[in-house]
Write an enzyme that holds these catalytic residues in place. Structure first.
Site, PDB file in Angstrom:
ATOM      1  N   ASP A  28       0.853  -1.185   0.000  1.00 43.29           N
ATOM      2  CA  ASP A  28       0.000   0.000   0.000  1.00 43.29           C
ATOM      3  C   ASP A  28       0.895   1.243   0.000  1.00 43.29           C
ATOM      4  O   ASP A  28       1.687   1.440   0.910  1.00 43.29           O
ATOM      5  CB  ASP A  28      -0.887  -0.029   1.253  1.00 43.29           C
ATOM      6  N   ASP A 122      -3.027   2.336  -5.979  1.00 42.41           N
ATOM      7  CA  ASP A 122      -1.879   2.373  -5.051  1.00 42.41           C
ATOM      8  C   ASP A 122      -1.822   1.188  -4.104  1.00 42.41           C
ATOM      9  O   ASP A 122      -1.120   1.224  -3.115  1.00 42.41           O
ATOM     10  CB  ASP A 122      -1.914   3.673  -4.254  1.00 42.41           C
ATOM     11  N   GLU A 123      -2.536   0.128  -4.426  1.00 38.63           N
ATOM     12  CA  GLU A 123      -2.660  -0.953  -3.458  1.00 38.63           C
ATOM     13  C   GLU A 123      -2.843  -2.283  -4.180  1.00 38.63           C
ATOM     14  O   GLU A 123      -3.590  -2.353  -5.143  1.00 38.63           O
ATOM     15  CB  GLU A 123      -3.931  -0.647  -2.658  1.00 38.63           C
TER      16      GLU A 123
HETATM   17 MG   LIG Z   1      -2.508   3.908   0.119  1.00 36.24          MG
END
Ligand SMILES: [Mg+2]
Length: 370
Positions: A28, A122-123
């Site tokens: 993350d 983003d993960e």
């Molecule tokens: Mg994040």
């Protein structure tokens, strides 16, 4: 002798130790959009800042850590955020840049495993059970991935490593920012016992309040109940929660499915019966949009067929398709005509679609030559 030995190993793995241990990593990025803006504009690096729309009524998508100290959070209205932190700088997002960085990060993941499940830009979850890098140590793999991300993008990421999928996600939050947390198989029980239930993915505010009202706060509280009790009180999600608290999460990493088609459609404000009007919407609006969207696939995938979908005012629908290697206006008009003629009723929606041939084999090649 060898056969006996391997049978024994299989026996040991499955009977004595349960299913073979999996290794999940959840990566993350730290306050991703804000971090990209701070990277690209140093003037923003040491001030409270957030990404948000320009309007008063907009909401923030991400805030940096300085802003978070004032209580500013994502999904908060610009207005409320400014009240909490009057000097907050709100900048508009640059989605295209975030997408490009996201692709860079995914390329790094792909060096370690094909089993990647992106959750957002983003993960992502990675399954590194069969990855040989770092002598197969998921802890070291995570460290190396984070170092590579930093080296290539200048951005920090946090990671969670665990033998169970949902625990990896919880773990990635434990040592944020720029940290990682490992839950080894032998630590799972203890971790779940003291795990605040609100941290389990899927437990939102409402569920959490219901759990609290029943005196359920930590993993061990649910562990002590029977599956039936949890199902009776919380329905289907109660079963899921009960299983999670027993350390059961049979879900694997779900990789992206290969797209089989590209389509666009439009619903009319008022039903349309006039064929020439439908045709001009098809040619002026849908075909250009289909051409635009399918262009991204054209380099790598063959077009196989064209299709038209028509939904009538009474929600019945019909589709008509034919083989074609290109987007052909005449063919699509004919298909539309035939589809509409099947019922003759007023039309509420039309859509067009192009079928994509087999995906290129470079994914398989990557597996072979990496
Ligand atoms: Mg994040």
């Amino acid at each position: 002798m060898y056969l006996e030995l391997s049978l024994y190993c299989i026996y040991k793995q499955f009977i004595c130790w349960g299913a073979p241990v999996k290794k999940f990593i959840h990566i993350d990025m730290d306050c991703f959009y804000a971090a990209v803006e701070m990277r690209d504009n140093p003037a923003l690096a040491n001030v409270p800042m957030a990404i948000g729309g320009r309007s008063h009524r907009g909401v923030l998508s991400t805030a940096n850590y300085i802003a978070r100290e004032y209580g500013v959070r994502s999904a908060m209205s610009n207005y409320k955020a400014k009240q909490l932190c009057p000097q907050l700088i709100i900048v508009p997002g640059r989605m295209q840049v975030y997408k490009e960085v996201s692709q860079q990060i995914r390329a790094i993941f792909a060096k370690y495993t094909d089993l990647i499940e992106p959750l957002s830009l983003d993960e992502a979850y990675l399954d590194v059970t069969d990855c040989d890098a770092c002598q197969g140590s998921a802890t070291l793999i995570a460290q190396q991935i984070r170092a590579e991300i930093y080296h290539q993008t200048g951005l920090t990421a946090s990671a969670g490593i665990a033998p169970i999928k949902f625990l990896a996600k919880i773990a990635s939050d434990e040592n944020k920012p720029n940290g990682q947390c490992v839950i080894t198989p032998s630590q799972v029980d203890e971790f779940i016992d003291s795990l605040p239930l609100k941290k389990i993915p899927g437990v939102g505010k409402v569920t959490h309040e219901k759990l609290l009202a029943c005196g359920l706060v930590h993993g061990k509280d649910i562990k002590a109940l029977s599956l039936d009790e949890m199902a009776n009180r919380f329905g289907k999600f109660g079963r899921v929660l009960w299983r999670r608290c027993q350390g059961i999460d049979e879900r694997g990493v779900e990789t992206e499915r290969v797209r089989k088609s590209v389509g666009v459609e439009t619903t009319f404000e008022k039903d349309i019966q006039d064929l020439s009007q439908l045709k001009s919407i098809l040619c002026d609006k849908l075909i250009p949009e289909l051409t635009r969207r399918s262009a991204a696939y054209q380099a790598e995938r063959e077009f196989t067929k064209l299709g038209v979908k028509v939904k009538f005012y009474d929600f019945t629908q019909t589709t008509k398709e034919c083989q074609s290697r290109e987007i052909d206006q005449d063919i699509l008009c004919t298909l539309l005509e035939q589809a509409v003629a099947r019922s003759g009723k007023p039309v509420r929606l039309i859509g067009v679609q192009i079928g994509l041939g087999d995906a290129p084999s470079n994914q398989i090649q990557m597996g072979l030559f990496n």
